[in-house]
Scaffold this active site. Sequence first.
Site, mmCIF file in Angstrom:
data_model
loop_
_atom_site.group_PDB
_atom_site.id
_atom_site.type_symbol
_atom_site.label_atom_id
_atom_site.label_comp_id
_atom_site.label_asym_id
_atom_site.label_seq_id
_atom_site.Cartn_x
_atom_site.Cartn_y
_atom_site.Cartn_z
ATOM 1 N N ASP A 10 7.928 -24.328 -0.949
ATOM 2 C CA ASP A 10 8.905 -23.342 -1.390
ATOM 3 C C ASP A 10 10.283 -23.683 -0.820
ATOM 4 O OD1 ASP A 10 9.768 -20.708 -2.457
ATOM 5 O OD2 ASP A 10 9.951 -20.197 -0.334
ATOM 6 N N ASP A 12 13.757 -21.266 -0.992
ATOM 7 C CA ASP A 12 14.553 -20.200 -0.384
ATOM 8 C C ASP A 12 13.712 -19.390 0.603
ATOM 9 O OD1 ASP A 12 16.628 -18.545 0.222
ATOM 10 O OD2 ASP A 12 16.934 -17.786 -1.795
#
Length: 268
Positions: A10, A12
Amino acid sequence: MANKSAFLIDLDGTLYHGERMVAGADELIRALEERKIPFLFLTNNSSASPETVALRLNKMGIPARPEQVCTSSMAAAAYIAGRKPGASVAVFGEAGLRGAVSAAGLKEFDAGGDRPDVVLQGIDREFSYEKLAQAGRWVLAGAEFVLTNPDLLLPSEGGLMPGAGTLGASIESMTGTKPAVIGKPSPILMNFAFNLLGRSASEVTVIGDNMMTDIKAGADSGCGSLLVLTEEGVTTPHNLERHKQLAGAEPDLVMHSLYEVKEWVLSR
């Protein structure tokens, strides 16, 4: 998780927050690169192209190439193209979503026509009452409704902003039509990413900061999951138990920094 040989990471809240790199992100990615361990940057954010995402990461000091980026826009366009090749698509989103639609051989809908085959909606920071009305009318007229990702909140330097899921909820409320949801925790994005990696779910670990998207995506798609409790992430030591209950999922591993993640990767 000894057989996990590839990673979906991932962005952010995991590798960066706003324009600031999370400590250790650069070292983790370099360690993966040096050992030629397969991985992809996996993001629900539909606003930017893979080229733009890679450029942003490099500016922060995180090595990245466009072909290492997998977005919900890419998976959404592939999903539509697989079901309706050459479909006309009304795009409510930003440059990354429009680029993915074009790359998948889909036609962006000319508003002068009757109605599009598909209403495709992602994050749109110019969303308006008029756009809501138009999207809703087309869905009510029979257009398929596809949502890039269910995120209700979008982190920003100035604080939390409405995410694509919040905008999608307004269209759903107007029409009574639930969208096909592409991004995490949906297996649609995960399966798309597995195919890009050339790995089965049993060989992959998803690394992220969000129990409701990253970790639940791992649980629902059958791959491993590693939750990182960075200061910039959605899940923290203080809300971890509550977020586990909300997600209905349990991470396989929990670590408190990307340095710890790097050491775990190197020790394998």
